[in-house]
Design a protein around this motif. Structure first.
Motif, PDB file in Angstrom:
ATOM      1  N   GLU A   1      26.483  41.611 -24.068  1.00 56.77           N
ATOM      2  CA  GLU A   1      25.623  42.336 -24.474  1.00 56.77           C
ATOM      3  C   GLU A   1      24.743  42.408 -23.313  1.00 56.77           C
ATOM      4  N   VAL A   2      24.684  41.573 -22.145  1.00 56.59           N
ATOM      5  CA  VAL A   2      24.056  41.265 -20.370  1.00 56.59           C
ATOM      6  C   VAL A   2      24.976  42.006 -19.798  1.00 56.59           C
ATOM      7  N   ALA A   3      26.490  42.393 -20.213  1.00 55.56           N
ATOM      8  CA  ALA A   3      26.749  43.010 -18.745  1.00 55.56           C
ATOM      9  C   ALA A   3      26.370  44.691 -18.871  1.00 55.56           C
ATOM     10  N   PRO A   4      26.474  45.662 -20.015  1.00 51.61           N
ATOM     11  CA  PRO A   4      26.147  46.433 -20.694  1.00 51.61           C
ATOM     12  C   PRO A   4      24.230  46.678 -19.538  1.00 51.61           C
ATOM     13  N   ASP A   5      23.723  45.929 -19.808  1.00 56.74           N
ATOM     14  CA  ASP A   5      22.632  45.719 -19.816  1.00 56.74           C
ATOM     15  C   ASP A   5      22.084  45.462 -17.958  1.00 56.74           C
ATOM     16  N   LEU A   6      22.986  44.251 -17.295  1.00 54.47           N
ATOM     17  CA  LEU A   6      23.045  44.372 -15.894  1.00 54.47           C
ATOM     18  C   LEU A   6      22.910  45.908 -15.444  1.00 54.47           C
ATOM     19  N   LEU A   7      23.714  46.282 -15.260  1.00 54.51           N
ATOM     20  CA  LEU A   7      24.059  47.581 -14.765  1.00 54.51           C
ATOM     21  C   LEU A   7      22.883  48.676 -15.138  1.00 54.51           C
ATOM     22  N   GLY A   8      22.491  49.570 -13.601  1.00 60.07           N
ATOM     23  CA  GLY A   8      21.186  49.436 -12.949  1.00 60.07           C
ATOM     24  C   GLY A   8      19.983  48.827 -12.393  1.00 60.07           C
ATOM     25  N   CYS A   9      20.647  47.531 -13.378  1.00 63.19           N
ATOM     26  CA  CYS A   9      20.037  46.345 -12.344  1.00 63.19           C
ATOM     27  C   CYS A   9      20.426  45.936 -10.818  1.00 63.19           C
ATOM     28  N   THR A  10      18.954  45.109  -9.925  1.00 60.78           N
ATOM     29  CA  THR A  10      19.369  44.854  -8.464  1.00 60.78           C
ATOM     30  C   THR A  10      19.847  43.393  -8.436  1.00 60.78           C
TER      31      THR A  10
ATOM     32  N   GLN B   1      19.702  36.891   0.249  1.00 62.06           N
ATOM     33  CA  GLN B   1      19.330  36.810   1.309  1.00 62.06           C
ATOM     34  C   GLN B   1      19.954  35.752   2.348  1.00 62.06           C
ATOM     35  N   THR B   2      20.629  36.427   3.198  1.00 63.50           N
ATOM     36  CA  THR B   2      21.722  34.707   3.952  1.00 63.50           C
ATOM     37  C   THR B   2      20.185  34.317   4.697  1.00 63.50           C
ATOM     38  N   ALA B   3      20.991  32.864   5.148  1.00 63.77           N
ATOM     39  CA  ALA B   3      20.850  31.943   6.114  1.00 63.77           C
ATOM     40  C   ALA B   3      19.565  32.393   7.277  1.00 63.77           C
ATOM     41  N   ASP B   4      20.089  33.685   7.689  1.00 68.86           N
ATOM     42  CA  ASP B   4      19.374  34.437   8.630  1.00 68.86           C
ATOM     43  C   ASP B   4      18.333  34.629   8.409  1.00 68.86           C
ATOM     44  N   GLY B   5      17.627  34.669   7.200  1.00 71.51           N
ATOM     45  CA  GLY B   5      16.570  35.656   6.775  1.00 71.51           C
ATOM     46  C   GLY B   5      16.629  37.704   6.076  1.00 71.51           C
ATOM     47  N   THR B   6      18.138  38.031   6.143  1.00 65.86           N
ATOM     48  CA  THR B   6      18.504  38.759   5.982  1.00 65.86           C
ATOM     49  C   THR B   6      18.996  39.380   4.990  1.00 65.86           C
ATOM     50  N   VAL B   7      18.247  40.635   3.869  1.00 67.67           N
ATOM     51  CA  VAL B   7      18.153  40.319   2.284  1.00 67.67           C
ATOM     52  C   VAL B   7      18.736  41.681   2.304  1.00 67.67           C
ATOM     53  N   LEU B   8      20.173  42.126   1.767  1.00 75.47           N
ATOM     54  CA  LEU B   8      20.951  42.676   0.913  1.00 75.47           C
ATOM     55  C   LEU B   8      20.461  42.879  -0.215  1.00 75.47           C
ATOM     56  N   ARG B   9      21.056  44.270  -0.773  1.00 74.62           N
ATOM     57  CA  ARG B   9      20.250  44.891  -1.980  1.00 74.62           C
ATOM     58  C   ARG B   9      21.594  45.652  -2.456  1.00 74.62           C
ATOM     59  N   GLY B  10      21.712  45.842  -3.689  1.00 79.31           N
ATOM     60  CA  GLY B  10      22.983  46.944  -4.287  1.00 79.31           C
ATOM     61  C   GLY B  10      22.238  46.957  -5.459  1.00 79.31           C
ATOM     62  N   LEU B  11      22.785  48.115  -6.184  1.00 83.67           N
ATOM     63  CA  LEU B  11      22.480  48.698  -7.825  1.00 83.67           C
ATOM     64  C   LEU B  11      23.575  48.564  -8.693  1.00 83.67           C
ATOM     65  N   ILE B  12      23.863  47.239  -9.478  1.00 86.85           N
ATOM     66  CA  ILE B  12      24.616  46.700 -10.443  1.00 86.85           C
ATOM     67  C   ILE B  12      25.140  48.154 -10.769  1.00 86.85           C
ATOM     68  N   VAL B  13      26.220  48.503 -10.449  1.00 86.95           N
ATOM     69  CA  VAL B  13      26.725  49.841 -11.253  1.00 86.95           C
ATOM     70  C   VAL B  13      28.499  49.621 -12.490  1.00 86.95           C
TER      71      VAL B  13
ATOM     72  N   TRP C   1      19.428  36.591  -6.145  1.00 89.57           N
ATOM     73  CA  TRP C   1      18.547  36.706  -6.968  1.00 89.57           C
ATOM     74  C   TRP C   1      18.798  38.277  -7.567  1.00 89.57           C
ATOM     75  N   LEU C   2      18.190  38.487  -9.017  1.00 91.66           N
ATOM     76  CA  LEU C   2      18.058  39.262 -10.038  1.00 91.66           C
ATOM     77  C   LEU C   2      17.610  40.490 -10.106  1.00 91.66           C
ATOM     78  N   GLU C   3      17.094  42.068  -9.762  1.00 92.36           N
ATOM     79  CA  GLU C   3      15.879  42.639 -10.497  1.00 92.36           C
ATOM     80  C   GLU C   3      16.318  43.609 -11.496  1.00 92.36           C
ATOM     81  N   HIS C   4      15.400  43.397 -12.408  1.00 90.08           N
ATOM     82  CA  HIS C   4      15.285  44.550 -13.335  1.00 90.08           C
ATOM     83  C   HIS C   4      15.566  46.211 -13.427  1.00 90.08           C
ATOM     84  N   ARG C   5      15.922  46.593 -13.735  1.00 88.08           N
ATOM     85  CA  ARG C   5      16.095  48.395 -14.009  1.00 88.08           C
ATOM     86  C   ARG C   5      15.031  48.781 -13.407  1.00 88.08           C
ATOM     87  N   GLN C   6      14.672  49.847 -12.257  1.00 87.23           N
ATOM     88  CA  GLN C   6      13.650  50.435 -12.416  1.00 87.23           C
ATOM     89  C   GLN C   6      12.653  51.132 -12.915  1.00 87.23           C
TER      90      GLN C   6
END
Length: 202
Positions: A18-27, A31-43, A154-159
């Motif tokens: 159930e979770v696998a399809p629901d995670l599509l579209g989530c982000t 955050q790396t140790a030096d504070g860099t933040v990378l984001r990607g949409l789960i597809v 961390w994970l964020e819900h669909r926009q």
DNA sequence: TGAAGGATTTGT
DNA sequence: CAAATCCTTCAC
């Protein structure tokens, strides 16, 4: 302007199928140790569950797979073929070993006017479980960590925009069989965003 | 203590 | 289609 809705463990405490399809579209956020933040949409995702011969926890609990037996909301990272890492989200109730493999991310769009060739190349940077871990600097040190704000992951819900497009049919999901397995090959537990250029394999 | 193999990726 | 590469698992 929008406020991110962080995914909580309770939302992940459901069967991985159930979770696998629901995670599509989530982000997925890294955050790396030096504070860099990378984001990607789960597809693209795959589910692994109890009774599933392809699941790492199929035989028994071991040092490596023990986090899969724990509560939802933790990461499960493992090394594959000695050179790539794979990232999972542990799902379902405590004691039920299951997880969702994150297989591909759509990275943030580049500025307007960017060379189309560069954009197409970017689409493939996180197109595959090993590639996305390489791009997001995810290795064994990030296993068994909670997905939560302030953590390395961390994970964020669909926009709302994505959810609207999905409900109106502008975004469609495809369900099919999983990739690269020698067992459990017939279970249709892989999902991806239709016609998304960042999916590992159509 | 050792051998076999893998939820991958890349290039031939 | 085969190599790269190393951690985990299971057998002895």
């Amino acid at each position: 302007m929008s406020t991110a809705q962080f995914i909580q463990p309770a939302w992940l405490a459901r069967p991985s199928t159930e979770v696998a399809p629901d995670l599509l579209g989530c982000t997925l956020v890294r955050q790396t140790a030096d504070g860099t933040v990378l984001r990607g949409l789960i597809v693209e995702t795959e589910a692994y569950a109890p009774g599933d011969p392809a699941c790492h926890a199929y035989r028994r609990q071991t040092t490596r797979n023990s986090v899969m037996f724990g509560p939802a909301g933790l990461s499960y990272v493992y090394l594959i073929y000695g050179m790539y890492h794979c990232l999972n989200v542990v799902t379902d109730l405590d004691g039920i070993p299951s997880a969702v493999l994150i297989r591909a991310l759509q990275l943030d769009a580049m500025p307007p006017g960017t060379d189309p060739l560069k954009e197409r190349k970017l689409d493939r940077v996180a197109a595959g479980p090993g590639k996305l871990c390489r791009a997001f600097q995810i290795d064994l040190s990030l296993t068994a960590l909670p997905f939560a704000l302030g953590q390395p992951l961390w994970l964020e819900h669909r926009q709302p925009n994505w959810q609207e497009d999905f409900e109106q049919g502008a975004i469609a999901l495809v369900q099919t069989t999983r990739i690269g397995l020698t067992q459990g090959i017939d279970l249709p537990w892989r999902w991806y965003v239709k016609q998304c250029p960042a999916v590992s394999k159509p």
